[in-house]
Design a protein around this motif. Sequence first.
Motif, PDB file in Angstrom:
ATOM      1  N   GLU A 125      32.363  25.767  86.832  1.00  0.00           N
ATOM      2  CA  GLU A 125      31.796  25.595  85.480  1.00  0.00           C
ATOM      3  C   GLU A 125      30.286  25.784  85.440  1.00  0.00           C
ATOM      4  OE1 GLU A 125      33.010  21.755  84.143  1.00  0.00           O
ATOM      5  OE2 GLU A 125      34.912  22.470  83.309  1.00  0.00           O
ATOM      6  N   LYS A 126      29.606  25.390  86.503  1.00  0.00           N
ATOM      7  CA  LYS A 126      28.128  25.380  86.491  1.00  0.00           C
ATOM      8  C   LYS A 126      27.509  26.778  86.549  1.00  0.00           C
ATOM      9  CE  LYS A 126      28.037  24.566  91.495  1.00  0.00           C
ATOM     10  NZ  LYS A 126      27.639  23.655  92.568  1.00  0.00           N
ATOM     11  N   TYR A 127      28.302  27.802  86.842  1.00  0.00           N
ATOM     12  CA  TYR A 127      27.743  29.153  86.974  1.00  0.00           C
ATOM     13  C   TYR A 127      27.740  29.886  85.633  1.00  0.00           C
ATOM     14  CZ  TYR A 127      28.240  28.180  91.936  1.00  0.00           C
ATOM     15  OH  TYR A 127      28.149  27.602  93.179  1.00  0.00           O
ATOM     16  N   ASP A 128      26.707  30.734  85.456  1.00  0.00           N
ATOM     17  CA  ASP A 128      26.492  31.406  84.164  1.00  0.00           C
ATOM     18  C   ASP A 128      27.353  32.639  83.937  1.00  0.00           C
ATOM     19  OD1 ASP A 128      24.575  29.604  83.446  1.00  0.00           O
ATOM     20  OD2 ASP A 128      22.897  30.785  84.231  1.00  0.00           O
ATOM     21  N   CYS A 129      27.892  33.216  84.994  1.00  0.00           N
ATOM     22  CA  CYS A 129      28.625  34.480  84.832  1.00  0.00           C
ATOM     23  C   CYS A 129      29.883  34.277  83.994  1.00  0.00           C
ATOM     24  CB  CYS A 129      28.996  35.045  86.205  1.00  0.00           C
ATOM     25  SG  CYS A 129      30.093  33.963  87.155  1.00  0.00           S
ATOM     26  N   LYS A 130      30.428  35.397  83.504  1.00  0.00           N
ATOM     27  CA  LYS A 130      31.710  35.328  82.783  1.00  0.00           C
ATOM     28  C   LYS A 130      32.812  35.046  83.813  1.00  0.00           C
ATOM     29  CE  LYS A 130      29.936  39.007  79.880  1.00  0.00           C
ATOM     30  NZ  LYS A 130      29.892  40.472  79.825  1.00  0.00           N
ATOM     31  N   LYS A 131      33.785  34.265  83.400  1.00  0.00           N
ATOM     32  CA  LYS A 131      34.862  33.905  84.326  1.00  0.00           C
ATOM     33  C   LYS A 131      36.217  34.008  83.611  1.00  0.00           C
ATOM     34  CE  LYS A 131      32.648  29.983  85.064  1.00  0.00           C
ATOM     35  NZ  LYS A 131      31.229  30.176  84.789  1.00  0.00           N
ATOM     36  N   VAL A 132      37.157  34.644  84.292  1.00  0.00           N
ATOM     37  CA  VAL A 132      38.529  34.741  83.770  1.00  0.00           C
ATOM     38  C   VAL A 132      39.462  34.259  84.874  1.00  0.00           C
ATOM     39  CG1 VAL A 132      40.323  36.262  82.878  1.00  0.00           C
ATOM     40  CG2 VAL A 132      37.941  36.753  82.358  1.00  0.00           C
ATOM     41  N   PHE A 133      40.386  33.357  84.541  1.00  0.00           N
ATOM     42  CA  PHE A 133      41.326  32.839  85.531  1.00  0.00           C
ATOM     43  C   PHE A 133      42.747  33.257  85.152  1.00  0.00           C
ATOM     44  CE2 PHE A 133      37.702  29.920  85.434  1.00  0.00           C
ATOM     45  CZ  PHE A 133      37.275  30.052  86.752  1.00  0.00           C
ATOM     46  N   VAL A 134      43.487  33.741  86.151  1.00  0.00           N
ATOM     47  CA  VAL A 134      44.833  34.276  85.906  1.00  0.00           C
ATOM     48  C   VAL A 134      45.808  33.675  86.918  1.00  0.00           C
ATOM     49  CG1 VAL A 134      46.235  36.378  85.746  1.00  0.00           C
ATOM     50  CG2 VAL A 134      43.799  36.470  85.165  1.00  0.00           C
ATOM     51  N   GLN A 135      46.875  33.063  86.419  1.00  0.00           N
ATOM     52  CA  GLN A 135      47.934  32.605  87.320  1.00  0.00           C
ATOM     53  C   GLN A 135      48.913  33.746  87.534  1.00  0.00           C
ATOM     54  OE1 GLN A 135      50.590  29.497  86.043  1.00  0.00           O
ATOM     55  NE2 GLN A 135      51.403  29.185  88.112  1.00  0.00           N
ATOM     56  N   ASP A 136      48.839  34.328  88.718  1.00  0.00           N
ATOM     57  CA  ASP A 136      49.683  35.483  89.034  1.00  0.00           C
ATOM     58  C   ASP A 136      49.574  35.733  90.527  1.00  0.00           C
ATOM     59  OD1 ASP A 136      51.296  37.764  88.836  1.00  0.00           O
ATOM     60  OD2 ASP A 136      50.250  38.552  87.086  1.00  0.00           O
ATOM     61  N   ASN A 137      50.321  36.712  91.002  1.00  0.00           N
ATOM     62  CA  ASN A 137      50.213  37.136  92.394  1.00  0.00           C
ATOM     63  C   ASN A 137      49.166  38.240  92.473  1.00  0.00           C
ATOM     64  OD1 ASN A 137      50.748  38.345  94.978  1.00  0.00           O
ATOM     65  ND2 ASN A 137      52.690  37.245  94.944  1.00  0.00           N
ATOM     66  N   TYR A 138      48.277  38.161  93.455  1.00  0.00           N
ATOM     67  CA  TYR A 138      47.214  39.173  93.559  1.00  0.00           C
ATOM     68  C   TYR A 138      47.759  40.595  93.704  1.00  0.00           C
ATOM     69  CZ  TYR A 138      48.035  38.977  98.660  1.00  0.00           C
ATOM     70  OH  TYR A 138      48.602  39.019  99.909  1.00  0.00           O
ATOM     71  N   SER A 139      49.001  40.720  94.158  1.00  0.00           N
ATOM     72  CA  SER A 139      49.567  42.064  94.317  1.00  0.00           C
ATOM     73  C   SER A 139      49.776  42.763  92.967  1.00  0.00           C
ATOM     74  CB  SER A 139      50.890  42.005  95.088  1.00  0.00           C
ATOM     75  OG  SER A 139      51.852  41.281  94.354  1.00  0.00           O
ATOM     76  N   ASN A 140      49.750  41.981  91.888  1.00  0.00           N
ATOM     77  CA  ASN A 140      49.900  42.560  90.544  1.00  0.00           C
ATOM     78  C   ASN A 140      48.557  42.932  89.920  1.00  0.00           C
ATOM     79  OD1 ASN A 140      52.723  42.139  90.616  1.00  0.00           O
ATOM     80  ND2 ASN A 140      52.468  40.019  89.947  1.00  0.00           N
ATOM     81  N   ILE A 141      47.568  43.250  90.754  1.00  0.00           N
ATOM     82  CA  ILE A 141      46.198  43.474  90.273  1.00  0.00           C
ATOM     83  C   ILE A 141      46.123  44.549  89.186  1.00  0.00           C
ATOM     84  CG2 ILE A 141      45.687  45.036  92.231  1.00  0.00           C
ATOM     85  CD1 ILE A 141      43.213  42.712  90.334  1.00  0.00           C
ATOM     86  N   LYS A 142      46.898  45.604  89.303  1.00  0.00           N
ATOM     87  CA  LYS A 142      46.819  46.674  88.296  1.00  0.00           C
ATOM     88  C   LYS A 142      47.282  46.182  86.924  1.00  0.00           C
ATOM     89  CE  LYS A 142      46.979  50.697  91.317  1.00  0.00           C
ATOM     90  NZ  LYS A 142      47.645  51.955  91.674  1.00  0.00           N
ATOM     91  N   GLU A 143      48.375  45.431  86.893  1.00  0.00           N
ATOM     92  CA  GLU A 143      48.866  44.881  85.629  1.00  0.00           C
ATOM     93  C   GLU A 143      47.883  43.852  85.058  1.00  0.00           C
ATOM     94  OE1 GLU A 143      50.505  45.144  88.454  1.00  0.00           O
ATOM     95  OE2 GLU A 143      52.491  46.010  88.115  1.00  0.00           O
ATOM     96  N   ILE A 144      47.293  43.053  85.959  1.00  0.00           N
ATOM     97  CA  ILE A 144      46.328  42.027  85.519  1.00  0.00           C
ATOM     98  C   ILE A 144      45.125  42.685  84.846  1.00  0.00           C
ATOM     99  CG2 ILE A 144      44.679  40.274  86.363  1.00  0.00           C
ATOM    100  CD1 ILE A 144      46.840  39.656  88.585  1.00  0.00           C
ATOM    101  N   LEU A 145      44.580  43.733  85.475  1.00  0.00           N
ATOM    102  CA  LEU A 145      43.416  44.422  84.901  1.00  0.00           C
ATOM    103  C   LEU A 145      43.793  45.122  83.593  1.00  0.00           C
ATOM    104  CD1 LEU A 145      41.661  45.938  88.061  1.00  0.00           C
ATOM    105  CD2 LEU A 145      41.075  43.850  86.814  1.00  0.00           C
ATOM    106  N   LEU A 146      44.988  45.677  83.548  1.00  0.00           N
ATOM    107  CA  LEU A 146      45.465  46.339  82.322  1.00  0.00           C
ATOM    108  C   LEU A 146      45.487  45.341  81.165  1.00  0.00           C
ATOM    109  CD1 LEU A 146      46.561  49.225  81.687  1.00  0.00           C
ATOM    110  CD2 LEU A 146      48.863  48.288  81.933  1.00  0.00           C
ATOM    111  N   ASN A 147      45.996  44.141  81.430  1.00  0.00           N
ATOM    112  CA  ASN A 147      46.040  43.093  80.398  1.00  0.00           C
ATOM    113  C   ASN A 147      44.654  42.658  79.954  1.00  0.00           C
ATOM    114  OD1 ASN A 147      48.834  43.068  80.395  1.00  0.00           O
ATOM    115  ND2 ASN A 147      48.990  41.426  81.903  1.00  0.00           N
TER     116      ASN A 147
END
Length: 308
Positions: A67-89
């Motif tokens: 929370e204390k960091y200024d950057c944008k943050k997105v959290f996703v509950q998923d398997n990292y192997s689905n990275i292409k679908e995650i980025l698409l979403n």
Amino acid sequence: MEFKHKSVLFDESIENLDIKPDGIYVDGTLGGGGHASGICEKLGPDGMLIGIDRDIEAINAASKRLEKYDCKKVFVQDNYSNIKEILLNLKINHIDGALLDLGVSSYQLDNEERGFSYMSDAPLDMRMNQQDSFSAYNVVNEYSQKDLARIISDYGEDKWASRIATFIVKARPIETTYQLVDAIKAAIPASARRNGPHPAKRTFQAIRIEVNDELGQLEKAVSAFLDVLNKDGRLCIITFHSLEDRIVKDTFNTRANPCTCPKEFPVCVCGKVADVKKVTGKPIIPLDEELMVNPRSRSAKLRVAKRI
């Protein structure tokens, strides 16, 4: 739950990501947010961290920590192997870097009721995503003796695999981690138990890998992450097991040297061109100082590749 440990190969990972303050970076194995905090520290307000984990408890703990960091943050509950679908979403085409710290996180090991640790008594579980129905209980109580021996041998690299499998089958039903530890200890001769790691370490590792299909997910993930990197974007992967390391090493090698022409051909005619360069030849391993503070890092290896 408070996250207490410094992440494995922390400094080496953050340094090798070569973070740009306004870049987009993925921590595909968020855990307690250890490595992610190092990424966020180097990101400015225009930079973004995408944190992925199968475990909603880990995501909740990490999001609080970050929370204390200024950057944008997105959290996703998923398997990292689905990275292409995650980025698409997320409507993101490419990223500037990604980190995968494989195996079980300290966050999960220290959460005793999750059944990852042979050091505390808990129901047999080991699911990284607690919404999955398949758990360590199923492997231990339902697999044939032959299949148990195979996974303990392949994923645990334990020379007593066949004997351990026999003793597990004899001891069924097994419902808790300590019952499983007792069966494993009974299988290994006392003389072999005196030296080396805890006798249950390799079997617990093997069952966890099987429950979470860790090698299958990794095989799918390495190329997928390399595909979504921007030019000069880096992929850092920390492995703890020889089979994991081989998958990463072979995929990096294939992408860095894709030519399939026979060696005797004077020039390449297959037309396959490298799109990746290996940043590390030999893997980076923990320094002695880290090993003294964190014995869990003993088998860790970091490999890094970048998109060209």
